[in-house]
Design an enzyme around this catalytic site. Sequence first.
Site, PDB file in Angstrom:
ATOM      1  N   ASP A   1      -1.326  -5.705   9.108  1.00 16.11           N
ATOM      2  CA  ASP A   1      -2.231  -4.601   8.791  1.00 16.11           C
ATOM      3  C   ASP A   1      -3.538  -5.188   8.250  1.00 16.11           C
ATOM      4  OD1 ASP A   1      -3.459  -2.270   8.110  1.00 16.11           O
ATOM      5  OD2 ASP A   1      -2.088  -1.733   6.487  1.00 16.11           O
TER       6      ASP A   1
ATOM      7  N   LYS B   1     -13.697  -0.362   5.959  1.00 19.25           N
ATOM      8  CA  LYS B   1     -14.330  -1.093   4.865  1.00 19.25           C
ATOM      9  C   LYS B   1     -15.393  -2.059   5.361  1.00 19.25           C
ATOM     10  CE  LYS B   1     -10.693   0.608   2.631  1.00 19.25           C
ATOM     11  NZ  LYS B   1      -9.553   1.314   3.196  1.00 19.25           N
TER      12      LYS B   1
ATOM     13  N   TRP C   1       0.860  -1.203   0.000  1.00 23.78           N
ATOM     14  CA  TRP C   1       0.000   0.000   0.000  1.00 23.78           C
ATOM     15  C   TRP C   1       0.887   1.241   0.000  1.00 23.78           C
ATOM     16  CZ3 TRP C   1      -2.104   2.660   4.824  1.00 23.78           C
ATOM     17  CH2 TRP C   1      -3.084   3.599   4.492  1.00 23.78           C
TER      18      TRP C   1
HETATM   19  C1  LMR Z   1      -7.013   2.597  -0.543  1.00 25.90           C
HETATM   20  O1  LMR Z   1      -5.954   1.959  -0.518  1.00 25.90           O
HETATM   21  O2  LMR Z   1      -7.533   3.006  -1.580  1.00 25.90           O
HETATM   22  C2  LMR Z   1      -7.724   2.895   0.756  1.00 25.90           C
HETATM   23  O3  LMR Z   1      -7.133   2.186   1.789  1.00 25.90           O
HETATM   24  C3  LMR Z   1      -7.843   4.335   1.014  1.00 25.90           C
HETATM   25  C4  LMR Z   1      -6.543   4.938   1.443  1.00 25.90           C
HETATM   26  O4  LMR Z   1      -6.532   5.533   2.511  1.00 25.90           O
HETATM   27  O5  LMR Z   1      -5.556   4.836   0.718  1.00 25.90           O
END
Ligand code: LMR
Length: 423
Positions: free
Chosen positions: A229, A264, A148
């Site tokens: 996470d 979510k 992420w």
């Molecule tokens: C995403 O990855 O799109 C979501 O978790 C929103 C974010 O905060 O990035």
Amino acid sequence: MQPPFVRRASSFFAGETPPLFANLPLLPADPILDLGRVFAIDNRPHKINLGIGVYLDEQGVTPIMAAVAEAEARVETAEDTKAYLPPRSVPGFADNIARLALGQDSDLPGSGRLGVIQTPGGCGALGVSGGLMRRSGIKTVVMGTPTWSNHRPVYTAAGLAVRMIPYLDRATGGVDFAGYRAAVEQLGPDDVLLLHGACHNPTGVDLSPEQIDIIADIAAARGFLPMIDTAYHGLAHGLDADAYILRSFAQRVPELLISYSCSKNFGLYRERTGALIAIGKSPDRAAVLESHMLDLAREFYSMAPAHGALIVADILGSPELEANWRSELATMQRSIQARRNLLADALEKTEVGDSLSYVRDQNGMFSLLPLSPEQTQRMRDTHAVHMAASGRINVCGIRADNVDYLAGALASTMIEDREMLSA
Ligand code: LMR
């Protein structure tokens, strides 16, 4: 010679003093959060939103879950003050989240080995975990590639080094388990291994239960700290199946951190509702960990907002409402899977054939398509299809009435480039 304050004042009026923040460059917008803004100002009627990770139903709406609406009404009726609540958690939130994550049968809550605090979303939990790691003398957070886009900034801001190791096998759309395992086998007590709960972001590619057990055994043998996470609990294969990674590690390692987001699975995105769970070696160690978590929270933001957590506590405190929420969550999970199948079926009818059919088997909202940033830009400019520059798509933007158009746009973007390369 003039005293300094006079010099400063006179040059300020002459417009010569550089602004105090002159050393700060202008930063680009956040690569995920900005997608919503760009989508909103696109006025092409056929535009498709595969960007930020929010659940959309088959009508393209992010609904307020019925259980959430019911609990919210009860919370608002019962609330007669906005005075502070205990900083650890609003009543009934943190302990119920630990039960949801670790399972009804887990003996950890009764053992005293749990430290848990409510946090502002999963991101708040990650931030506090970074502070805790730094205070404990941990040097490096190790992450599978890709991860992420906010993981690196959060841990870098905590003063930790970040190291990337293999994870995704782009050729198969599955895990490069040999590469991942070999890298994990090198980790030691100065390291943290950041893992994803179910529904890996951005790939949708999760470890299998067997692979999870292997990595958890390596963690126990090598003595590094696992940090999991968890942001999509329940959206891959249901609440119990998705918690396998949490429960396997909790059984095998003496110490573990879990960040838990309710954005979510309760649809509470803007309410910033989450928790940080720490499992300590002993009740004493858990008490120490929780005291630092509270201290770090106080340092960063004092305490988490109450509203979303009161709603979750109300749902998890009422068997009937919890059952309703579980059933709505299961509907969301099946709908996401149906959207994956729609896309795979539609792509199979194009020149792309079955080369992307792995999207069918991945988990949760995200898949990572083999598109370059230039191709994702072309998808937006030419076809009005919005996605992250990395090629990540949120499959929730797929509907029966746009999937053929989307598959055609993807195929033409990928094939055009293949033809240019072979020309
Ligand atoms: C995403 O990855 O799109 C979501 O978790 C929103 C974010 O905060 O990035």
